[in-house]
Design a protein around this motif. Sequence first.
Motif, short mmCIF file in Angstrom:
data_model
loop_
_atom_site.label_atom_id
_atom_site.label_comp_id
_atom_site.label_asym_id
_atom_site.label_seq_id
_atom_site.Cartn_x
_atom_site.Cartn_y
_atom_site.Cartn_z
N TYR A 27 0.84 -1.15 -0.14
CA TYR A 27 -0.36 -0.42 -0.11
C TYR A 27 0.44 1.43 0.07
CZ TYR A 27 -3.72 3.34 1.98
OH TYR A 27 -4.31 4.34 2.04
N ALA A 28 0.25 2.18 -1.12
CA ALA A 28 1.44 3.23 -0.87
C ALA A 28 0.29 4.83 -0.93
CB ALA A 28 2.22 3.25 -2.10
N VAL A 29 0.42 5.70 -1.22
CA VAL A 29 -0.41 6.90 -1.29
C VAL A 29 0.91 8.03 -1.99
CG1 VAL A 29 -2.18 8.91 -0.47
CG2 VAL A 29 -2.21 6.58 0.62
N GLU A 30 0.49 8.14 -3.16
CA GLU A 30 1.47 9.25 -3.39
C GLU A 30 0.10 10.22 -4.47
OE1 GLU A 30 4.73 9.96 -6.92
OE2 GLU A 30 4.33 8.25 -5.99
N ALA A 31 -0.39 11.98 -4.40
CA ALA A 31 -0.66 13.11 -5.32
C ALA A 31 -1.59 12.31 -4.59
CB ALA A 31 -0.08 12.81 -6.40
N GLY A 32 -2.64 12.36 -4.24
CA GLY A 32 -3.89 12.05 -3.41
C GLY A 32 -4.21 10.12 -4.19
N THR A 45 -1.56 -2.71 -4.22
CA THR A 45 -0.75 -4.21 -4.94
C THR A 45 -0.63 -5.57 -4.14
OG1 THR A 45 0.66 -1.91 -5.90
CG2 THR A 45 1.47 -4.80 -5.76
N LEU A 46 -1.83 -6.46 -5.10
CA LEU A 46 -2.24 -7.79 -4.85
C LEU A 46 -0.66 -8.81 -4.66
CD1 LEU A 46 -5.50 -8.48 -6.37
CD2 LEU A 46 -4.83 -7.51 -4.05
N SER A 47 0.01 -8.89 -3.48
CA SER A 47 0.84 -9.36 -4.08
C SER A 47 2.24 -10.53 -3.52
CB SER A 47 2.12 -8.36 -3.42
OG SER A 47 4.08 -8.32 -3.06
N ARG A 48 1.13 -11.87 -4.03
CA ARG A 48 1.93 -13.13 -3.90
C ARG A 48 2.33 -13.35 -4.83
NH1 ARG A 48 -1.82 -16.97 -1.79
NH2 ARG A 48 -0.67 -18.01 -0.39
N ILE A 87 -8.45 4.94 -5.73
CA ILE A 87 -7.88 4.25 -5.43
C ILE A 87 -7.30 3.24 -6.31
CG2 ILE A 87 -7.80 1.61 -3.97
CD1 ILE A 87 -10.10 3.62 -1.46
N VAL A 88 -6.23 2.62 -6.65
CA VAL A 88 -6.33 1.95 -7.99
C VAL A 88 -5.62 0.54 -7.56
CG1 VAL A 88 -4.47 1.65 -10.08
CG2 VAL A 88 -5.61 4.35 -8.96
N VAL A 89 -5.62 -0.19 -7.40
CA VAL A 89 -5.49 -1.59 -7.52
C VAL A 89 -5.28 -2.43 -8.55
CG1 VAL A 89 -6.59 -4.00 -6.25
CG2 VAL A 89 -7.80 -1.48 -5.78
N THR A 90 -3.83 -2.95 -7.99
CA THR A 90 -2.97 -3.80 -9.21
C THR A 90 -2.78 -5.36 -8.43
OG1 THR A 90 -2.02 -3.55 -11.31
CG2 THR A 90 -1.14 -3.45 -8.95
N GLY A 91 -1.68 -6.13 -9.74
CA GLY A 91 -1.07 -7.21 -9.03
C GLY A 91 0.49 -7.10 -9.46
N ASP A 92 1.15 -7.14 -7.74
CA ASP A 92 2.33 -8.02 -8.23
C ASP A 92 3.21 -8.08 -9.72
OD1 ASP A 92 4.71 -8.59 -8.18
OD2 ASP A 92 4.84 -8.91 -5.84
N PRO A 93 3.51 -7.38 -10.33
CA PRO A 93 4.22 -8.02 -11.49
C PRO A 93 4.77 -8.51 -11.82
CG PRO A 93 4.96 -5.95 -11.48
CD PRO A 93 4.26 -5.74 -10.31
N GLU A 94 5.16 -9.58 -10.42
CA GLU A 94 6.79 -10.45 -10.45
C GLU A 94 5.48 -11.70 -10.28
OE1 GLU A 94 9.70 -10.90 -8.04
OE2 GLU A 94 10.10 -8.96 -7.72
N GLY A 95 4.16 -11.19 -10.29
CA GLY A 95 3.02 -12.99 -10.50
C GLY A 95 2.61 -13.26 -11.23
N GLN A 96 2.85 -12.23 -12.54
CA GLN A 96 2.55 -12.13 -13.92
C GLN A 96 0.62 -12.36 -13.39
OE1 GLN A 96 5.25 -15.81 -14.86
NE2 GLN A 96 6.32 -13.68 -16.04
N ALA A 97 -0.32 -11.59 -12.87
CA ALA A 97 -1.50 -11.77 -12.61
C ALA A 97 -1.63 -10.59 -11.89
CB ALA A 97 -1.59 -13.51 -11.94
N PHE A 98 -3.08 -10.55 -11.97
CA PHE A 98 -4.04 -9.35 -11.72
C PHE A 98 -4.08 -10.41 -10.41
CE2 PHE A 98 -8.08 -7.55 -10.59
CZ PHE A 98 -7.24 -6.14 -9.85
N CYS A 99 -5.17 -10.96 -10.03
CA CYS A 99 -5.34 -12.12 -9.54
C CYS A 99 -5.59 -13.27 -9.62
CB CYS A 99 -6.32 -11.44 -7.95
SG CYS A 99 -6.86 -12.81 -6.69
N ALA A 100 -4.81 -14.22 -10.01
CA ALA A 100 -5.00 -15.92 -10.84
C ALA A 100 -6.51 -16.62 -9.97
CB ALA A 100 -4.31 -16.71 -10.65
#
Length: 274
Positions: free
Chosen positions: A8-13, A18-21, A52-65
């Motif tokens: 979780y991070a906040v910048e410029a509003g 990030t979903l991170s597994r 709010i922006v929700v995304t997946g950890d790019p190293e997981g090569q998925a948004f959410c499997a």
Amino acid sequence: MELKTTRYAVEAGVALVTLSRPKRRNAWTGRMHTEYRWILARADADPAVRVIVVTGDPEGQAFCAGADLGALEGHSEKGRYDPGTPEDIARPGYGVDPRFDAAFAYHFGIGKPVIAAINGAAAGVGLVLAAFADLRFAAEGVKFTAAHGRFNFPAEFGLSWVLPRIVGLTHANDILLSSRVFTAEEAMAMGFLNRLLPAERLMDEATAYARQVAESVAPGSARETKRQIYRDLHRDAAASVETAERLLEAMIRAPDYKEGVKAWTEKRKPQWTG
């Protein structure tokens, strides 16, 4: 809360969730749901957060499997569904409207726009999460599936309610009755996506859009407009008009109305107070 499966991070509003597994393709667990709801509650209460922006950890090569295989096996062994969440789990968006007070439907009660930046496969609960976001940006070539049919599950977490309202009954029936895999290109044609982008541009475009909303839209306007949209799915046109008129009378007395008019006439960015 210690975040083990999310960031979780906040910048410029803009709050970035990030979903991170990554070793499990960002698969969903009770722990991830617990952290996710805690983050949303925190972001919703933070005046510095506008979008709010929700995304997946790019190293997981998925948004959410989808649901973690271990959780699926656990349900099978126990002979019952176990969400894996504590009794005191955060309740973001609850209390706004009783029709929003349920898993994932709570997104509709959150007073800030939620953008799903879908940077990889979205299956099962990953598709649910995308569907309950307010806007969906996806990378080209991403694959989606409801997935429930292969496990003898029903359509999960309100997908049978939300998908027909986004893509229409014909496309929703295709997605839900077949549990087939469909592409981001198909999703765009169905009207499921707001933007379809090259993978390398996805996050830049999503965060730029979020910053634009954060800067140009008064927080009170974003909050009340979002709630109007989802409440109006349940009521008739006259009730919608009457509610809008009541809100207009109340909100025109707020400082951000005067600031909006002044900023417009002075040709500058508004300084919202929320």
